[in-house]
Structures are given as C-alpha cells and as structure tokens.
Motif scaffolding. Sequence first.
Motif, PDB file in Angstrom:
ATOM      1  N   MET A 198       0.797  -1.226   0.000  1.00  0.00           N
ATOM      2  CA  MET A 198       0.000   0.000   0.000  1.00  0.00           C
ATOM      3  C   MET A 198       0.830   1.277   0.000  1.00  0.00           C
ATOM      4  O   MET A 198       0.277   2.369   0.045  1.00  0.00           O
ATOM      5  N   ARG A 199       2.138   1.147  -0.069  1.00  0.00           N
ATOM      6  CA  ARG A 199       2.998   2.322   0.111  1.00  0.00           C
ATOM      7  C   ARG A 199       2.777   3.388  -0.955  1.00  0.00           C
ATOM      8  O   ARG A 199       2.833   4.586  -0.653  1.00  0.00           O
ATOM      9  N   TRP A 200       2.512   2.969  -2.207  1.00  0.00           N
ATOM     10  CA  TRP A 200       2.346   3.964  -3.264  1.00  0.00           C
ATOM     11  C   TRP A 200       1.012   4.686  -3.153  1.00  0.00           C
ATOM     12  O   TRP A 200       0.897   5.847  -3.550  1.00  0.00           O
ATOM     13  N   TRP A 201      -0.012   4.012  -2.623  1.00  0.00           N
ATOM     14  CA  TRP A 201      -1.268   4.702  -2.334  1.00  0.00           C
ATOM     15  C   TRP A 201      -1.028   5.785  -1.282  1.00  0.00           C
ATOM     16  O   TRP A 201      -1.563   6.885  -1.388  1.00  0.00           O
ATOM     17  N   MET A 202      -0.222   5.468  -0.284  1.00  0.00           N
ATOM     18  CA  MET A 202       0.081   6.426   0.769  1.00  0.00           C
ATOM     19  C   MET A 202       0.839   7.627   0.209  1.00  0.00           C
ATOM     20  O   MET A 202       0.492   8.782   0.487  1.00  0.00           O
ATOM     21  N   VAL A 203       1.860   7.334  -0.606  1.00  0.00           N
ATOM     22  CA  VAL A 203       2.664   8.413  -1.189  1.00  0.00           C
ATOM     23  C   VAL A 203       1.814   9.295  -2.095  1.00  0.00           C
ATOM     24  O   VAL A 203       1.878  10.529  -2.042  1.00  0.00           O
ATOM     25  N   GLY A 204       0.998   8.665  -2.939  1.00  0.00           N
ATOM     26  CA  GLY A 204       0.145   9.418  -3.845  1.00  0.00           C
ATOM     27  C   GLY A 204      -0.856  10.294  -3.108  1.00  0.00           C
ATOM     28  O   GLY A 204      -1.127  11.429  -3.522  1.00  0.00           O
ATOM     29  N   THR A 205      -1.399   9.760  -2.017  1.00  0.00           N
ATOM     30  CA  THR A 205      -2.357  10.528  -1.229  1.00  0.00           C
ATOM     31  C   THR A 205      -1.709  11.754  -0.598  1.00  0.00           C
ATOM     32  O   THR A 205      -2.268  12.847  -0.625  1.00  0.00           O
ATOM     33  N   VAL A 206      -0.536  11.558  -0.019  1.00  0.00           N
ATOM     34  CA  VAL A 206       0.158  12.690   0.604  1.00  0.00           C
ATOM     35  C   VAL A 206       0.497  13.752  -0.444  1.00  0.00           C
ATOM     36  O   VAL A 206       0.311  14.953  -0.214  1.00  0.00           O
ATOM     37  N   ALA A 207       0.954  13.316  -1.613  1.00  0.00           N
ATOM     38  CA  ALA A 207       1.279  14.263  -2.677  1.00  0.00           C
ATOM     39  C   ALA A 207       0.036  15.047  -3.101  1.00  0.00           C
ATOM     40  O   ALA A 207       0.068  16.289  -3.211  1.00  0.00           O
ATOM     41  N   GLY A 208      -1.062  14.336  -3.339  1.00  0.00           N
ATOM     42  CA  GLY A 208      -2.301  15.006  -3.728  1.00  0.00           C
ATOM     43  C   GLY A 208      -2.830  15.913  -2.634  1.00  0.00           C
ATOM     44  O   GLY A 208      -3.322  17.013  -2.905  1.00  0.00           O
ATOM     45  N   GLY A 209      -2.709  15.454  -1.395  1.00  0.00           N
ATOM     46  CA  GLY A 209      -3.191  16.253  -0.275  1.00  0.00           C
ATOM     47  C   GLY A 209      -2.388  17.520  -0.061  1.00  0.00           C
ATOM     48  O   GLY A 209      -2.939  18.564   0.307  1.00  0.00           O
ATOM     49  N   LEU A 210      -1.081  17.456  -0.292  1.00  0.00           N
ATOM     50  CA  LEU A 210      -0.248  18.656  -0.145  1.00  0.00           C
ATOM     51  C   LEU A 210      -0.580  19.685  -1.222  1.00  0.00           C
ATOM     52  O   LEU A 210      -0.551  20.898  -0.970  1.00  0.00           O
ATOM     53  N   ILE A 211      -0.902  19.200  -2.412  1.00  0.00           N
ATOM     54  CA  ILE A 211      -1.363  20.114  -3.467  1.00  0.00           C
ATOM     55  C   ILE A 211      -2.670  20.776  -3.031  1.00  0.00           C
ATOM     56  O   ILE A 211      -2.875  21.984  -3.211  1.00  0.00           O
ATOM     57  N   ALA A 212      -3.563  19.971  -2.443  1.00  0.00           N
ATOM     58  CA  ALA A 212      -4.834  20.510  -1.957  1.00  0.00           C
ATOM     59  C   ALA A 212      -4.606  21.555  -0.868  1.00  0.00           C
ATOM     60  O   ALA A 212      -5.275  22.596  -0.839  1.00  0.00           O
ATOM     61  N   ALA A 213      -3.652  21.281   0.029  1.00  0.00           N
ATOM     62  CA  ALA A 213      -3.348  22.238   1.094  1.00  0.00           C
ATOM     63  C   ALA A 213      -2.841  23.557   0.513  1.00  0.00           C
ATOM     64  O   ALA A 213      -3.197  24.641   0.988  1.00  0.00           O
ATOM     65  N   TRP A 214      -2.018  23.461  -0.518  1.00  0.00           N
ATOM     66  CA  TRP A 214      -1.534  24.686  -1.178  1.00  0.00           C
ATOM     67  C   TRP A 214      -2.690  25.450  -1.809  1.00  0.00           C
ATOM     68  O   TRP A 214      -2.774  26.682  -1.701  1.00  0.00           O
ATOM     69  N   LEU A 215      -3.612  24.734  -2.439  1.00  0.00           N
ATOM     70  CA  LEU A 215      -4.773  25.395  -3.039  1.00  0.00           C
ATOM     71  C   LEU A 215      -5.642  26.060  -1.975  1.00  0.00           C
ATOM     72  O   LEU A 215      -6.261  27.103  -2.235  1.00  0.00           O
ATOM     73  N   MET A 216      -5.681  25.472  -0.793  1.00  0.00           N
ATOM     74  CA  MET A 216      -6.457  26.068   0.294  1.00  0.00           C
ATOM     75  C   MET A 216      -5.942  27.461   0.647  1.00  0.00           C
ATOM     76  O   MET A 216      -6.722  28.337   1.027  1.00  0.00           O
ATOM     77  N   THR A 217      -4.641  27.663   0.532  1.00  0.00           N
ATOM     78  CA  THR A 217      -4.061  28.963   0.905  1.00  0.00           C
ATOM     79  C   THR A 217      -4.412  30.062  -0.090  1.00  0.00           C
ATOM     80  O   THR A 217      -4.175  31.248   0.188  1.00  0.00           O
ATOM     81  N   LEU A 218      -4.980  29.708  -1.239  1.00  0.00           N
ATOM     82  CA  LEU A 218      -5.289  30.697  -2.271  1.00  0.00           C
ATOM     83  C   LEU A 218      -6.670  31.316  -2.090  1.00  0.00           C
ATOM     84  O   LEU A 218      -7.062  32.192  -2.864  1.00  0.00           O
ATOM     85  N   SER A 219      -7.418  30.855  -1.095  1.00  0.00           N
ATOM     86  CA  SER A 219      -8.772  31.359  -0.879  1.00  0.00           C
ATOM     87  C   SER A 219      -8.985  31.661   0.591  1.00  0.00           C
ATOM     88  O   SER A 219      -8.381  31.022   1.466  1.00  0.00           O
ATOM     89  N   ALA A 220      -9.852  32.620   0.852  1.00  0.00           N
ATOM     90  CA  ALA A 220     -10.203  32.959   2.236  1.00  0.00           C
ATOM     91  C   ALA A 220     -11.444  32.209   2.704  1.00  0.00           C
ATOM     92  O   ALA A 220     -11.862  32.348   3.857  1.00  0.00           O
ATOM     93  N   GLN A 221     -12.033  31.398   1.812  1.00  0.00           N
ATOM     94  CA  GLN A 221     -13.227  30.641   2.168  1.00  0.00           C
ATOM     95  C   GLN A 221     -12.853  29.423   3.015  1.00  0.00           C
ATOM     96  O   GLN A 221     -11.854  28.759   2.738  1.00  0.00           O
ATOM     97  N   PRO A 222     -13.648  29.112   4.033  1.00  0.00           N
ATOM     98  CA  PRO A 222     -13.323  27.950   4.877  1.00  0.00           C
ATOM     99  C   PRO A 222     -13.355  26.625   4.120  1.00  0.00           C
ATOM    100  O   PRO A 222     -12.587  25.714   4.411  1.00  0.00           O
ATOM    101  N   ILE A 223     -14.277  26.501   3.157  1.00  0.00           N
ATOM    102  CA  ILE A 223     -14.343  25.305   2.314  1.00  0.00           C
ATOM    103  C   ILE A 223     -14.241  25.769   0.858  1.00  0.00           C
ATOM    104  O   ILE A 223     -15.228  26.208   0.259  1.00  0.00           O
ATOM    105  N   SER A 224     -13.053  25.691   0.306  1.00  0.00           N
ATOM    106  CA  SER A 224     -12.814  26.117  -1.073  1.00  0.00           C
ATOM    107  C   SER A 224     -12.525  24.889  -1.926  1.00  0.00           C
ATOM    108  O   SER A 224     -12.656  23.744  -1.474  1.00  0.00           O
ATOM    109  N   ALA A 225     -12.095  25.126  -3.174  1.00  0.00           N
ATOM    110  CA  ALA A 225     -11.746  24.004  -4.050  1.00  0.00           C
ATOM    111  C   ALA A 225     -10.631  23.161  -3.432  1.00  0.00           C
ATOM    112  O   ALA A 225     -10.653  21.926  -3.509  1.00  0.00           O
ATOM    113  N   GLY A 226      -9.664  23.816  -2.808  1.00  0.00           N
ATOM    114  CA  GLY A 226      -8.580  23.085  -2.156  1.00  0.00           C
ATOM    115  C   GLY A 226      -9.085  22.236  -1.002  1.00  0.00           C
ATOM    116  O   GLY A 226      -8.638  21.102  -0.805  1.00  0.00           O
ATOM    117  N   GLY A 227     -10.016  22.777  -0.241  1.00  0.00           N
ATOM    118  CA  GLY A 227     -10.585  22.022   0.871  1.00  0.00           C
ATOM    119  C   GLY A 227     -11.362  20.812   0.403  1.00  0.00           C
ATOM    120  O   GLY A 227     -11.270  19.727   0.989  1.00  0.00           O
TER     121      GLY A 227
END
Length: 221
Positions: free
Chosen positions: A16-45
């Motif tokens: 399952m290691r690659w699922w874990m790695v892929g999830t963390v990578a995708g989630g970090l991208i999502a976290a970065w997208l969260m910083t681009l909006s002031a909305q509590p639930i945005s596209a990144g969220g």
Amino acid sequence: MSAAVRHLIVKDLSLMRWWMVGTVAGGLIAAWLMTLSAQPISAGGVLMICTLVILNIFMVMGGVVTERKEHVTLFLFTFPVSRRQYVTAKVVANAIAFGLPWLVLSLAAVAAIRLSAIPDGYLPLWTSLLGFVFFYYCVLLAVGLNTESNGWHATTITIGNISVNFFIMLLFGVPSVQRFGSGPTAVWAPDILILTAGEMALGVIVLVVGAVARARRADFI
C-alpha cells in the motif's frame, strides 16, 4: 507481537505504500490550493477531503476486501498465525496505511489555515471534519472485514460519501462555529469538542467491534 504478524504488517504496508505516497502528494497540493482562498471550504478544501475519502476506499477495498475475495487468506494461513493474529495484522497495517497520510494531511490543512486568509476560527470546524473522515474509514473497514457483499460495500461508501456533505452543513450550524468561525482565533468550545471526540471514539469502537466479530466468525476463510 510474533515475527509472523510483523511480517504480515510489513507485507501489507509494502503493497500500500504507493497509495500512501500518492495521497500525501495530492493532499499537499490541496493544502496549497487552500491557501489561495479565504473561504473555509474552497476548491482546495474539497480536494483535501476527496483525497482522504479516496484513500479510505482504496485501503479497505484493495487491502482487505479484494484479498478475501481472491482467497489470499488460504495462502496466508500457511504462516504460523491464529485468526486473531491475522485480523490484528490486517487492522494494524491498514490503520497505519490510512492513519499516517490522514495525520500528515490534517497537519497540512491546519498549516494552510494558519498561513492563509482563512480565519483561524474555522480550525475547530476542520478538525471535526477530518475526524469525521476518520470515523467513515473505521466504519468502512469494519464492514470490509466482515462481508464480501458488493451491496454492503457500495451502500456504505455511498452513505459515507453523501454524509460528508451533510456533516459539513451540520458543522456550519454548530453554535460555536457560527459565533467564532469568522474570528481570528480558534475557540474550542464544548459543543465542537464533544462532537469531534465523540465521532472519533465511536469510530474506534465500531472498528474494534468489527475486528472482534471478524476474528470470531466460523466462516473465516
């Protein structure tokens, strides 16, 4: 913990290691997208929650259900392990494979809120939302351990996915979120604390009951 149990845990984590790695990578991208909006639930969220939900489904369906349907347990029981030890290994490995990315991305979501224009007052909301994803995982894993029925799996996944949306609406209706959500400081009021602790505790209870029921089943293989 016996060497055979440790071997089973390492085997599952390796698969399952690659699922874990892929999830963390995708989630970090999502976290970065969260910083681009002031909305509590945005596209990144939304992407953050979807990433964790997808990991949840992949871990349970790929790591537990598929193995049972393909009768891999027949081979695994050539190892000197009991039914209880086998279930323990499956649950521990699966929980680590989901729990580590969930923890990393939970911290990433908190960091995104603290570093962005999103008011810190929404930190309790996000904590409870991430706790609900954990609860959803525990329920799906408990179901996956105990049945091969596609109907039960599909029903659990459908209800779980839909309930995330309703839970978000519920969170915005929590009195402390309504009062302090748009504020600059996170306020950990009793209502949100009880909700968050309750959902996570209930998730653990459901998973433990599911694991015990699985280990005691007569039709184990």
